[in-house]
Design an enzyme around this catalytic site. Structure first.
Site, PDB file in Angstrom:
ATOM      1  N   ASP A  28       0.849  -1.183   0.000  1.00  0.00           N
ATOM      2  CA  ASP A  28       0.000   0.000   0.000  1.00  0.00           C
ATOM      3  C   ASP A  28       0.889   1.239   0.000  1.00  0.00           C
ATOM      4  O   ASP A  28       1.752   1.375   0.870  1.00  0.00           O
ATOM      5  CB  ASP A  28      -0.902  -0.013   1.241  1.00  0.00           C
ATOM      6  CG  ASP A  28      -2.083   0.929   1.088  1.00  0.00           C
ATOM      7  OD1 ASP A  28      -2.393   1.328  -0.045  1.00  0.00           O
ATOM      8  OD2 ASP A  28      -2.697   1.252   2.117  1.00  0.00           O
ATOM      9  N   HIS A  42      -4.313  13.965   0.195  1.00  0.00           N
ATOM     10  CA  HIS A  42      -4.514  13.126   1.393  1.00  0.00           C
ATOM     11  C   HIS A  42      -3.351  13.302   2.378  1.00  0.00           C
ATOM     12  O   HIS A  42      -3.564  13.498   3.575  1.00  0.00           O
ATOM     13  CB  HIS A  42      -4.630  11.653   0.975  1.00  0.00           C
ATOM     14  CG  HIS A  42      -4.635  10.676   2.111  1.00  0.00           C
ATOM     15  ND1 HIS A  42      -5.641  10.629   3.057  1.00  0.00           N
ATOM     16  CD2 HIS A  42      -3.745   9.703   2.469  1.00  0.00           C
ATOM     17  CE1 HIS A  42      -5.381   9.670   3.940  1.00  0.00           C
ATOM     18  NE2 HIS A  42      -4.237   9.092   3.600  1.00  0.00           N
ATOM     19  N   GLU A  73     -10.869   3.851   3.231  1.00  0.00           N
ATOM     20  CA  GLU A  73     -10.004   4.651   2.365  1.00  0.00           C
ATOM     21  C   GLU A  73     -10.239   4.250   0.917  1.00  0.00           C
ATOM     22  O   GLU A  73     -10.195   3.061   0.592  1.00  0.00           O
ATOM     23  CB  GLU A  73      -8.522   4.453   2.713  1.00  0.00           C
ATOM     24  CG  GLU A  73      -8.137   5.043   4.053  1.00  0.00           C
ATOM     25  CD  GLU A  73      -6.622   5.072   4.296  1.00  0.00           C
ATOM     26  OE1 GLU A  73      -6.165   5.918   5.078  1.00  0.00           O
ATOM     27  OE2 GLU A  73      -5.902   4.240   3.705  1.00  0.00           O
ATOM     28  N   GLU A  77      -9.128   3.690  -2.653  1.00  0.00           N
ATOM     29  CA  GLU A  77      -7.850   3.466  -3.321  1.00  0.00           C
ATOM     30  C   GLU A  77      -8.051   2.788  -4.679  1.00  0.00           C
ATOM     31  O   GLU A  77      -9.124   2.266  -4.980  1.00  0.00           O
ATOM     32  CB  GLU A  77      -6.929   2.603  -2.444  1.00  0.00           C
ATOM     33  CG  GLU A  77      -6.724   3.172  -1.041  1.00  0.00           C
ATOM     34  CD  GLU A  77      -5.484   2.642  -0.345  1.00  0.00           C
ATOM     35  OE1 GLU A  77      -4.635   2.028  -1.014  1.00  0.00           O
ATOM     36  OE2 GLU A  77      -5.382   2.839   0.881  1.00  0.00           O
ATOM     37  N   ASP A 109      -9.409   0.296   1.770  1.00  0.00           N
ATOM     38  CA  ASP A 109      -8.433  -0.018   2.826  1.00  0.00           C
ATOM     39  C   ASP A 109      -9.045   0.404   4.168  1.00  0.00           C
ATOM     40  O   ASP A 109      -8.738   1.458   4.698  1.00  0.00           O
ATOM     41  CB  ASP A 109      -7.149   0.766   2.520  1.00  0.00           C
ATOM     42  CG  ASP A 109      -6.063   0.513   3.544  1.00  0.00           C
ATOM     43  OD1 ASP A 109      -6.096  -0.547   4.197  1.00  0.00           O
ATOM     44  OD2 ASP A 109      -5.182   1.384   3.689  1.00  0.00           O
ATOM     45  N   ARG A 111      -8.833   4.052  12.999  1.00  0.00           N
ATOM     46  CA  ARG A 111      -7.956   5.213  13.214  1.00  0.00           C
ATOM     47  C   ARG A 111      -7.394   5.295  14.625  1.00  0.00           C
ATOM     48  O   ARG A 111      -6.242   5.689  14.820  1.00  0.00           O
ATOM     49  CB  ARG A 111      -8.694   6.502  12.885  1.00  0.00           C
ATOM     50  CG  ARG A 111      -9.177   6.612  11.463  1.00  0.00           C
ATOM     51  CD  ARG A 111      -8.032   6.520  10.466  1.00  0.00           C
ATOM     52  NE  ARG A 111      -8.528   6.714   9.096  1.00  0.00           N
ATOM     53  CZ  ARG A 111      -7.784   6.536   8.020  1.00  0.00           C
ATOM     54  NH1 ARG A 111      -6.520   6.133   8.138  1.00  0.00           N
ATOM     55  NH2 ARG A 111      -8.281   6.725   6.817  1.00  0.00           N
ATOM     56  N   GLN A 151      -4.724   2.669  14.874  1.00  0.00           N
ATOM     57  CA  GLN A 151      -3.616   3.051  13.991  1.00  0.00           C
ATOM     58  C   GLN A 151      -2.755   4.165  14.597  1.00  0.00           C
ATOM     59  O   GLN A 151      -1.519   4.098  14.568  1.00  0.00           O
ATOM     60  CB  GLN A 151      -4.193   3.494  12.644  1.00  0.00           C
ATOM     61  CG  GLN A 151      -3.160   3.832  11.592  1.00  0.00           C
ATOM     62  CD  GLN A 151      -3.786   4.429  10.324  1.00  0.00           C
ATOM     63  OE1 GLN A 151      -4.986   4.339  10.103  1.00  0.00           O
ATOM     64  NE2 GLN A 151      -2.962   5.038   9.501  1.00  0.00           N
ATOM     65  N   LYS A 168      -4.965  -1.632  10.252  1.00  0.00           N
ATOM     66  CA  LYS A 168      -5.249  -1.883   8.840  1.00  0.00           C
ATOM     67  C   LYS A 168      -5.463  -3.353   8.512  1.00  0.00           C
ATOM     68  O   LYS A 168      -6.126  -3.678   7.532  1.00  0.00           O
ATOM     69  CB  LYS A 168      -4.058  -1.402   7.982  1.00  0.00           C
ATOM     70  CG  LYS A 168      -3.743   0.060   8.090  1.00  0.00           C
ATOM     71  CD  LYS A 168      -4.615   0.882   7.179  1.00  0.00           C
ATOM     72  CE  LYS A 168      -4.104   2.303   7.067  1.00  0.00           C
ATOM     73  NZ  LYS A 168      -4.955   3.093   6.150  1.00  0.00           N
ATOM     74  N   THR A 206      -9.371  -5.628   4.033  1.00  0.00           N
ATOM     75  CA  THR A 206      -9.196  -4.796   2.843  1.00  0.00           C
ATOM     76  C   THR A 206     -10.107  -5.390   1.775  1.00  0.00           C
ATOM     77  O   THR A 206     -10.033  -6.592   1.505  1.00  0.00           O
ATOM     78  CB  THR A 206      -7.734  -4.834   2.358  1.00  0.00           C
ATOM     79  OG1 THR A 206      -6.881  -4.455   3.442  1.00  0.00           O
ATOM     80  CG2 THR A 206      -7.510  -3.897   1.186  1.00  0.00           C
ATOM     81  N   GLU A 248     -10.270  12.573   7.089  1.00  0.00           N
ATOM     82  CA  GLU A 248     -10.087  13.918   6.547  1.00  0.00           C
ATOM     83  C   GLU A 248     -11.367  14.740   6.647  1.00  0.00           C
ATOM     84  O   GLU A 248     -11.330  15.912   7.031  1.00  0.00           O
ATOM     85  CB  GLU A 248      -9.643  13.835   5.082  1.00  0.00           C
ATOM     86  CG  GLU A 248      -8.243  13.274   4.898  1.00  0.00           C
ATOM     87  CD  GLU A 248      -7.954  12.973   3.429  1.00  0.00           C
ATOM     88  OE1 GLU A 248      -7.755  13.928   2.675  1.00  0.00           O
ATOM     89  OE2 GLU A 248      -7.930  11.786   3.054  1.00  0.00           O
TER      90      GLU A 248
END
Lengths: 412, 412
Positions: free
Chosen positions: A129, A136, A199, A201, A233, A237, A240, A253, A257, A362
């Site tokens: 990844d 971002h 996320e 991706e 993904d 948070r 993480q 993570k 996925t 975000e």
């Protein structure tokens, strides 16, 4: 170009894409299919009926239950099969007797997509990844290290890390809210993740690999790519943030996925090519000749709960600092071997405006704000999220790629 | 306990260990073997001759060319096979006719180790590298962030990251000096790594896995481990330092990881059990009932070049803050699935004194000093290193594990 198959009903499964996947039905074991309109073309059956006899390659690679062996056959073979499929399916085909005008065969090899189950398309060895979305990266810096600026290496190389391959699942698989260790009132604690996120991706599957100790030249690198999928993904948070100093994300993570089930071949994406954002001169090993090396593909993100389905974000695959060719050149610069089926992802594809972001971190500024969304449909009611709730269904869609969807299941 | 096989010549391949590996010879295809003395016991041949008939399991798992299926069979089976091997090989065996007194069979199934080629013992899905050596972590902090103290999470959870599975190689495979991007005079540049290093680690292979979404209880976790190997986590320090903010090591590590070829079963290590260093009270999910959950196994590190072979370091597997059971409980806490053949490593096993370090980064303080070593042998000449030179042979040895060795090949 039109097909005699019929309308794609807005799915984008037109002749332009012809993505590969692995499907099964009540009557058919897991096998390779190609999406066209509302149908899946059964590539195993077509192969067994010798429709690809004019192309010289190991035809058994199309009779397998993953795409690995076929992906390893190389771009020339993929191009040949694609050309034959285009001819077979186009409205004014010269091969009418092979399929269009052969009612028996059509019944056997055209499977209604709605009744099929999709599986992981490849057996995945390693998954990498990256973190090459500049908007971002800037937003994350602003949230976690205000005023700090991007990491000093950020423009010079594609920052990336190894991800977990065992928890990559096909679209539709429920995603359980992970438990883990995070900090509450300055004390490490253990429990269900409070800040569950996704996320948006874009990811490439490797077709042919390279030997250990060799590297892939940036101008040759596209030949190593089989095709592309959408990727979610999923990210915890709170877990993480606490765990990732100094070695990067781990349990935040590795719980899940999700990828979209259809691999869109490299050949199908020529029409979407675009110049990448170039902020600095690259070192020679990353300096590619091709100008338009990234793709402009919008990805629509929706959230669905019991109250309705909401339009959430519109990201784009162009929001990156490096092309996949550059990612591969960098990844293999030291001799790291790629293997068929390895997965390489961009990282979050956020754009510049609030509606173009690629994750809730975000949009909510790490949970401080609430992000408001409007429902799809006539009522246009609203809902909002800081992070995901149990039961939320997150779906990414892009024309020709199908759907990358997962529902949040509660912790056990 | 003595064996009729003969002397182990200091290798430690005694009845105590009986490690599994995959070997081949000019006449035998790759297959499962067990190391004993100077021999490899051909488990495929023994199985085909129905020597394990009294134990109920799928015997074809012992006829495979990797250990994955056998490892997945579970601890009870491994214990049963081990007990039978102990009986078969012990000096006062009651099973003499089965092997000791059967000259024909002995010729077939006892292969001279010296003529065999060893291969990767398992097909490895995911590889995880932890960072649980407290002296190593403290030394790294002192070098890169003097006065900063350990990361705030460091005592509370086992810090780890996903590594690259595709570049894990069997002992003996040459390791090419990687090229990569690093900083010279404040400018990013590309070229052969200048600060090539190794790391002494200890690693566990997963036997039985867990389903995605489930977690492994810390007090049950040892049952998921098949056995252990020595590991050299080759590291390109200049590449690593530049790339690893904020997502951790990538190209600085993914070019090569070497493991010793023999997997020592969990059952063989009971005699080496020891209490782990406990600095804080653990959260309940990491709080194991077993007191002596780590192992006290010395690992000898030597460097060989054209001038001789030098005694370099003596590390120990006990230099860790967490047991493998705790690593597995943490790794799966959020539902991350382990699969048979996954590899879990400790990180560098440095001890407290200069001669007990586990990498040159620490011994040379990132290349500032030179680490002096004395030759093994009567001449006792000296050599020194800041980092590795082309041609250097680095070997780790531990009793019963054999050798984890690799020679540095020059960049191409």
């Amino acid at each position: 170009m039109a097909t005699w198959i019929g309308d794609d009903h807005g799915s984008g499964f037109t002749l332009d894409f012809l993505p590969y996947g692995i499907f099964s039905t009540d009557n058919l074991d897991a096998r390779i299919g190609v999406a066209i309109g509302e149908y899946i073309l059964d590539m195993k059956a077509l192969t067994q009926e010798r429709v690809f006899a004019s192309i010289e390659f190991d035809h058994s690679t199309l009779e397998a239950s993953t795409l690995n062996c076929y992906a390893a056959a190389g771009r020339k073979i993929h191009q040949g099969v694609r050309e034959l499929l285009l001819e077979l399916l186009s409205e004014d085909t010269t091969l009418g007797p092979e399929l269009r005008d052969n009612e028996d065969r059509k019944k056997r090899v055209l499977i209604k997509m709605v009744g099929a189950t999709m599986h992981l398309p490849m057996s995945i060895g390693d998954y990498t990844d990256f973190f090459i979305g500049p908007y971002h990266a800037q937003n994350c810096t602003d949230i976690f290290r205000p005023g700090a600026g991007l990491p000093p290496n950020y423009l010079s190389l594609p920052v990336g890390y190894a991800g977990r391959a065992s928890s990559i699942v096909a679209s539709g698989t429920p995603v359980r809210r992970p438990k883990g260790q995070f900090v509450v009132n300055k004390m490490p604690t253990f429990g269900p993740c409070q800040n569950l996120d996704f996320e948006v991706e874009f990811a490439a599957f490797i077709g042919q690999g390279n030997d250990m100790g060799s590297s892939i030249d940036v101008d040759e690198a596209e030949n190593y790519i089989f095709g592309f999928v959408l990727m979610n993904d999923w990210s915890a948070r709170d877990i993480q943030v606490w765990e990732s100093t100094p070695l990067g994300p781990f349990n935040g993570k590795n719980f899940a996925t999700t990828i979209s089930p259809w691999i869109v071949p490299l050949e199908a994406l020529e029409q979407f090519r675009e110049k990448p954002v170039k902020l600095v001169k690259r070192l020679p090993y990353l300096d590619e000749k091709k100008e338009c090396s990234v793709y402009n593909i919008p990805i629509h993100v929706s959230l669905e709960d019991e109250s309705g389905k909401y339009d959430m974000f519109k990201c784009n695959t162009k929001n990156v600092l490096f092309s996949f060719a550059q990612l591969l050149a960098h990844h293999t610069a030291g001799g790291c071997p790629m293997r068929t089926g390895d997965l390489i992802a961009t990282g979050t594809l956020s754009g510049t405006s609030r509606h173009e972001l690629g994750c809730l971190l975000e949009a909510s500024r790490n949970g401080i704000e609430s992000y408001e969304m409007e429902a799809i449909g006539p009522e246009r009611q609203k809902t909002s999220r800081s992070f995901l709730k149990d039961g939320d269904i997150i779906e990414f869609r892009a024309l020709g790629f199908g759907s990358c969807v997962g529902q949040v299941a509660p912790s056990v």
